[in-house]
Design an enzyme around this catalytic site. Structure first.
Site, PDB file in Angstrom:
ATOM      1  N   SER A  65      20.487 -42.898  20.434  1.00  0.00           N
ATOM      2  CA  SER A  65      19.542 -43.146  21.520  1.00  0.00           C
ATOM      3  C   SER A  65      18.607 -44.302  21.174  1.00  0.00           C
ATOM      4  O   SER A  65      18.307 -44.558  20.011  1.00  0.00           O
ATOM      5  CB  SER A  65      18.733 -41.877  21.792  1.00  0.00           C
ATOM      6  OG  SER A  65      17.996 -42.028  22.976  1.00  0.00           O
ATOM      7  N   GLU A 124      19.090 -48.965  26.168  1.00  0.00           N
ATOM      8  CA  GLU A 124      19.430 -47.764  26.931  1.00  0.00           C
ATOM      9  C   GLU A 124      18.260 -47.383  27.836  1.00  0.00           C
ATOM     10  O   GLU A 124      18.420 -47.194  29.042  1.00  0.00           O
ATOM     11  CB  GLU A 124      19.740 -46.629  25.961  1.00  0.00           C
ATOM     12  CG  GLU A 124      20.037 -45.297  26.627  1.00  0.00           C
ATOM     13  CD  GLU A 124      20.136 -44.153  25.631  1.00  0.00           C
ATOM     14  OE1 GLU A 124      20.688 -43.108  26.010  1.00  0.00           O
ATOM     15  OE2 GLU A 124      19.661 -44.294  24.481  1.00  0.00           O
ATOM     16  N   HIS A 125      17.072 -47.259  27.243  1.00  0.00           N
ATOM     17  CA  HIS A 125      15.848 -46.942  27.991  1.00  0.00           C
ATOM     18  C   HIS A 125      14.864 -48.105  27.851  1.00  0.00           C
ATOM     19  O   HIS A 125      14.542 -48.507  26.731  1.00  0.00           O
ATOM     20  CB  HIS A 125      15.172 -45.686  27.443  1.00  0.00           C
ATOM     21  CG  HIS A 125      16.060 -44.486  27.360  1.00  0.00           C
ATOM     22  ND1 HIS A 125      16.593 -44.036  26.168  1.00  0.00           N
ATOM     23  CD2 HIS A 125      16.502 -43.642  28.316  1.00  0.00           C
ATOM     24  CE1 HIS A 125      17.323 -42.964  26.389  1.00  0.00           C
ATOM     25  NE2 HIS A 125      17.299 -42.706  27.685  1.00  0.00           N
TER      26      HIS A 125
END
Length: 416
Positions: free
Chosen positions: A223, A313-314
């Site tokens: 992540s 991703e974020h």
């Protein structure tokens, strides 16, 4: 920057060999191999696949027995995710040309999909909702969920989420053997068209290996979060936002980009202050030490340039006017806009999917959605006049490629 972002997700030879053996045995032996591997790796005592399947009554029981606050939260999240994904549904379309020729596209859902859900202590009911709900909205007829239960450890929230999301069958199986069962089918586990959902290195390796026999969503890396900040957000908020991804695992990557050098110092101070208060402080500390970065840029324009280079991703745009920056963002899995929009809201209940491209793949990939569970078929129906005119075009091109049968097939329809 290249060194900072480097991530090698390819399995080593040992993992590949183990996974290949499991895939081969499950493909050849079916249920018996799945039961054997599950008993070996998850410390269970199943006699048959019947012992490893959860009934719908058991799923309903899990939902009914949840504390009311958990049930309310789960239902709210599920409804928001469903509502958002309803807007993604692709529709069939067609049009008719002047000579009566009809062209179009037919959109149909997949028949059956498999959902892999991590189990035991690393259980994520939010992943059940995020993976199952778009499949349900797409119109998939049957959703098969696999979830390991090491030592018989069952997560009631995961089962409740499966019940809420309309999962049809649940098997307490994990690892490469679960992926193999879904990909090839066994006497008990039906073969699926696509496998989605996160897992460990053995699961990721197995998904990569069975791709082609079935579809997969993606091979996800660790992540990531990238916070672009103008230096005016509470540094404690930013530090905790970085922690929110760092606590996933030691390889997670939290990055801050800001033109304000003093703000970097403030965030560092917040990190030092808040880290001792975190339950998963060892994991966060390792992630920060190995893969984190606090990047000073000259201005917000350069901050966006760095963001597009990373393709996170974020992406949090923790600035006064995030909409002004939005047109310049080219690569990001999900964009969280404004100081109040914590990435954590997207993980659970904002509505958009939290299954997102990692490791820079946002340059060419998108979040999981309804479109991942739908197929598109082209529609072509020529009128006699259209077939005659286009037959002349096809004939010339086919003969140019020395494909005579193609040419003559088209020429048969040309009017004299």
């Amino acid at each position: 920057m290249d060194k900072l972002l480097a991530w090698e997700a390819v399995s080593d030879e040992k993992v590949n060999n183990i996974v290949n053996e499991i895939l081969t045995r499950v493909r050849n032996e079916g249920d018996s191999a799945v039961v054997e591997f599950t008993n070996r790796f998850d410390n269970t005592q199943a006699q048959s696949m019947a012992d490893l399947e959860m009934s719908q009554e058991r799923l309903q029981q899990a939902l009914d027995n949840l504390p009311q606050d958990q049930r309310n939260a789960l239902e709210t999240a599920a409804e928001r995710v469903r509502s958002y994904h309803e807007r993604q549904k692709g529709e069939s379309w067609q049009y008719t040309e002047a000579d009566g020729t009809m062209l179009g596209q037919k959109v149909t859902p997949m028949d059956r999909v498999g959902l892999y859900v991590p189990g035991g202590k690393a259980a994520y009911p939010s992943s059940v909702i995020m993976n199952a709900m778009p499949a349900k909205v797409a119109g998939v007829e049957e959703i098969i969920m696999v979830v390991p239960t090491p030592g018989g450890e069952v997560n009631e929230l995961v089962l409740a989420a499966a019940c809420l999301s309309g999962v049809d069958r649940v098997f307490c199986v994990g690892g490469a053997q679960a992926v193999a069962a879904l990909a090839y089918g066994t006497e008990t586990v039906p073969q699926v068209d696509k496998i989605v959902g996160p897992g460990n290195i053995f699961v990721a390796t197995a998904k990569r290996a069975v791709f082609g026999a079935v579809g997969i969503d993606m091979i996800a890396g660790p992540s990531e979060i990238l916070v672009v900040c103008d230096g005016l957000t509470d540094p404690d908020w930013v530090a905790m936002d970085l922690f929110s991804q760092a606590e996933h695992d030691e390889d997670a990557q939290p990055i801050l980009v800001t033109p304000d050098a003093e703000f970097i110092d403030k965030v560092e101070a917040s990190i030092e202050k808040l880290l001792p208060t975190m339950e998963r402080k060892e994991i966060i500390e390792t992630s920060l030490r190995l893969r984190a970065a606090l990047i000073k840029v000259t201005d917000m324009e350069e901050a966006i340039e760095v963001s597009n280079r990373i393709a996170p991703e974020h992406l949090e745009l923790s600035v006064e006017d995030p909409e002004a920056l939005l047109p310049k963002i080219r690569h990001a899995g999900a964009i969280f806009m404004g100081r109040f929009t914590a990435e954590a809201l997207g993980d659970y209940c904002a509505g958009p999917n939290h299954v997102l491209p990692t490791s820079g793949t946002a340059r060419f990939s998108s979040p999981l959605g309804v479109y991942d569970f739908q197929k598109r078929s082209s529609l072509i129906m020529f009128s006699d006049e259209g077939a005659s005119e286009m037959g002349k075009v096809a004939s010339v091109l086919a003969r140019g490629e020395s494909l005579t049968a193609h040419a003559r097939s088209a020429e048969y329809r040309i009017k004299d």
